[in-house]
Design an enzyme around this catalytic site. Structure first.
Site, short mmCIF file in Angstrom:
data_model
loop_
_atom_site.label_atom_id
_atom_site.label_comp_id
_atom_site.label_asym_id
_atom_site.label_seq_id
_atom_site.Cartn_x
_atom_site.Cartn_y
_atom_site.Cartn_z
N SER A 210 38.13 46.22 45.73
CA SER A 210 37.81 45.03 46.50
C SER A 210 38.53 45.09 47.83
O SER A 210 39.77 45.09 47.87
CB SER A 210 38.24 43.77 45.76
OG SER A 210 38.30 42.70 46.67
N HIS B 233 33.53 46.96 46.94
CA HIS B 233 33.33 45.56 46.54
C HIS B 233 33.68 44.65 47.72
O HIS B 233 34.80 44.70 48.24
CB HIS B 233 34.18 45.23 45.32
CG HIS B 233 33.94 43.86 44.77
ND1 HIS B 233 32.85 43.54 43.98
CD2 HIS B 233 34.64 42.70 44.90
CE1 HIS B 233 32.91 42.26 43.64
NE2 HIS B 233 33.97 41.72 44.20
N ASP C 298 33.91 40.93 49.17
CA ASP C 298 34.04 39.51 48.77
C ASP C 298 33.74 38.57 49.94
O ASP C 298 34.46 38.57 50.93
CB ASP C 298 35.46 39.25 48.26
CG ASP C 298 35.68 39.84 46.88
OD1 ASP C 298 34.86 39.55 45.99
OD2 ASP C 298 36.68 40.56 46.70
N MET D 290 33.56 34.78 51.10
CA MET D 290 34.03 33.43 50.75
C MET D 290 33.81 32.49 51.93
O MET D 290 34.06 32.87 53.08
CB MET D 290 35.51 33.46 50.40
CG MET D 290 35.86 34.45 49.30
SD MET D 290 37.59 34.30 48.83
CE MET D 290 37.75 35.70 47.71
N HIS E 52 29.65 40.39 46.82
CA HIS E 52 29.93 39.29 45.89
C HIS E 52 29.96 38.00 46.69
O HIS E 52 30.92 37.73 47.40
CB HIS E 52 31.27 39.58 45.20
CG HIS E 52 31.76 38.48 44.33
ND1 HIS E 52 33.05 38.44 43.83
CD2 HIS E 52 31.14 37.36 43.84
CE1 HIS E 52 33.20 37.35 43.08
NE2 HIS E 52 32.07 36.68 43.08
N MET F 183 30.48 34.35 47.27
CA MET F 183 31.13 33.11 46.81
C MET F 183 30.86 32.08 47.87
O MET F 183 31.75 31.65 48.61
CB MET F 183 32.64 33.36 46.59
CG MET F 183 32.92 34.23 45.38
SD MET F 183 34.57 34.95 45.39
CE MET F 183 34.26 36.42 46.37
N MET G 69 33.89 37.10 36.08
CA MET G 69 35.16 36.86 36.74
C MET G 69 36.25 36.73 35.67
O MET G 69 36.11 35.94 34.73
CB MET G 69 35.13 35.56 37.55
CG MET G 69 34.18 35.55 38.74
SD MET G 69 34.45 36.87 39.92
CE MET G 69 36.14 36.58 40.44
N GLY H 77 38.42 33.22 44.53
CA GLY H 77 38.99 32.69 45.77
C GLY H 77 40.12 33.54 46.33
O GLY H 77 40.32 33.56 47.54
N PHE H 78 40.82 34.24 45.45
CA PHE H 78 42.00 34.96 45.91
C PHE H 78 42.20 36.24 45.11
O PHE H 78 41.90 36.28 43.92
CB PHE H 78 43.26 34.09 45.76
CG PHE H 78 43.14 32.78 46.49
CD1 PHE H 78 43.42 32.70 47.85
CD2 PHE H 78 42.70 31.65 45.82
CE1 PHE H 78 43.27 31.50 48.53
CE2 PHE H 78 42.55 30.44 46.50
CZ PHE H 78 42.83 30.37 47.85
N GLY H 79 42.74 37.24 45.80
CA GLY H 79 43.17 38.45 45.10
C GLY H 79 44.54 38.23 44.49
O GLY H 79 45.20 37.22 44.74
N GLY H 80 44.96 39.16 43.66
CA GLY H 80 46.33 39.16 43.16
C GLY H 80 46.62 38.20 42.03
O GLY H 80 47.77 37.94 41.71
N ASP I 8 35.90 41.42 37.35
CA ASP I 8 36.54 41.22 38.65
C ASP I 8 37.71 40.26 38.53
O ASP I 8 37.52 39.08 38.22
CB ASP I 8 35.48 40.65 39.62
CG ASP I 8 35.98 40.46 41.03
OD1 ASP I 8 37.14 40.79 41.33
OD2 ASP I 8 35.18 39.96 41.86
N GLY I 9 38.91 40.77 38.76
CA GLY I 9 40.10 39.93 38.82
C GLY I 9 41.20 40.40 37.90
O GLY I 9 41.03 40.43 36.68
N GLY I 10 42.31 40.81 38.48
CA GLY I 10 43.47 41.17 37.69
C GLY I 10 43.32 42.46 36.90
O GLY I 10 44.06 42.68 35.93
N GLY J 233 41.32 44.97 43.40
CA GLY J 233 41.74 44.75 44.78
C GLY J 233 43.19 45.12 44.98
O GLY J 233 43.51 46.21 45.48
C1 DX5 Z 1 38.45 37.07 43.79
C2 DX5 Z 1 37.64 38.26 44.22
C3 DX5 Z 1 38.12 39.54 43.71
C4 DX5 Z 1 39.52 39.91 44.12
C5 DX5 Z 1 40.11 40.78 43.04
O1 DX5 Z 1 37.74 35.90 44.06
O2 DX5 Z 1 36.30 38.11 43.79
O3 DX5 Z 1 37.21 40.60 44.03
O4 DX5 Z 1 39.59 40.58 45.33
O5 DX5 Z 1 41.42 41.06 43.38
P1 DX5 Z 1 42.49 41.53 42.32
O6 DX5 Z 1 42.02 42.85 41.80
O7 DX5 Z 1 43.73 41.64 43.14
O8 DX5 Z 1 42.58 40.48 41.26
ZN ZN Z 2 34.85 39.82 43.96
#
Ligand code: DX5
Ligand code: ZN
Length: 231
Positions: free
Chosen positions: A9, A34, A36, A38, A68, A70, A139, A144-147, A177-179, A199
């Site tokens: 991502s 990927h 994102d 938003m 993706h 959002m 998801m 909304g956020f990475g990490g 997608d996520g974590g 990501g």
């Molecule tokens: C969150 C995004 C993800 C995000 C994943 O809303 O859709 O794609 O970047 O990031 P990580 O891998 O850090 O959870």
């Molecule tokens: Zn995503």
């Protein structure tokens, strides 16, 4: 032969040199970009739009770009991303007034179509659209956020989704997608995922001796995946 795909991502990339970052991550062995999107409306963050997707294509990126969305509403952005060179376009069913129409718009534009499920979004949205899907994205964090940390309940939802895909007999990718990290990807793959968005795990793993290389983490994902039998 395994058909796992790694999709970094770019939300966690350095936006000040995005073209280079995408080149680097692909040269390091990533399969899919990927992307994102938003809108500070459907999710509480604001990122990148079709102009950036088009800029990556003009920069020379030929790998699949997995957009993706959002955003709400979705349909206008679908047209923009078709024109901007997207390969996959996925959206959240809650954000579309007419899910079947939005999926058809994507397919009519020659892109691959997918639905995205938030942790609390029921899989029932799949009931009448399996024939229009190329991808289902679960998801494993709230968008909304990475990490953020992987929500464990996603594993059971992945298993249920894998059953639905297998029962359909269709070649639908199951993306998560996520974590996603090196230490949980085996479990995630075991639950049925075949396409892994990562990501922060990727972009925080830049090699110290060569800032353009992310190959150690991508290889670590592949080594971990080699331990699983599916898909
Ligand atoms: C969150 C995004 C993800 C995000 C994943 O809303 O859709 O794609 O970047 O990031 P990580 O891998 O850090 O959870
Ligand atoms: Zn995503």
């Amino acid at each position: 032969m395994s058909d796992f795909k790694i999709a970094p991502s770019i939300l966690s990339a350095n936006f000040a040199c995005l073209g280079q970052e995408v080149d680097d991550v692909l040269a390091s062995g990533a399969d899919i970009v990927h992307f994102d999107v938003m809108d500070n409306h459907y999710v509480p963050n604001l990122t990148i739009g079709p102009m950036v997707c088009q800029a990556l294509r003009k920069h020379g990126v030929i790998a699949p770009i997995d957009v993706h969305l959002m955003v709400k509403p979705v349909d206008r952005m679908i047209g923009e991303f078709i024109d901007a060179g997207a390969s996959y376009i996925t959206f959240h069913p809650e954000a579309s007034e007419h899910i079947d129409r939005s999926l058809q718009l994507i397919k009519d534009g020659g892109c691959k179509a997918g639905l995205v499920f938030n942790p609390a979004t029921p899989l029932a949205y799949l009931d009448h659209v399996m024939d229009k899907l190329d991808m289902i994205l679960l998801m494993s964090v709230n968008p909304g956020f990475g990490g953020q940390s992987f929500i464990p309940g996603t594993l059971d939802k992945l298993r249920q989704t894998r059953e639905r895909i297998d029962a359909s007999g269709r070649a639908i990718r199951l993306e998560v997608d996520g974590g996603v990290k090196v230490d949980n990807i085996v479990e995630v793959a075991g639950a049925g995922a075949d396409t892994f968005v990562a990501g922060s795990a990727v972009f925080k793993a830049r090699r110290e001796e060569d800032a353009h290389r992310y190959d150690s983490v991508i290889q670590a994902f592949r080594d971990a995946l080699a331990k699983t039998a599916t898909p």
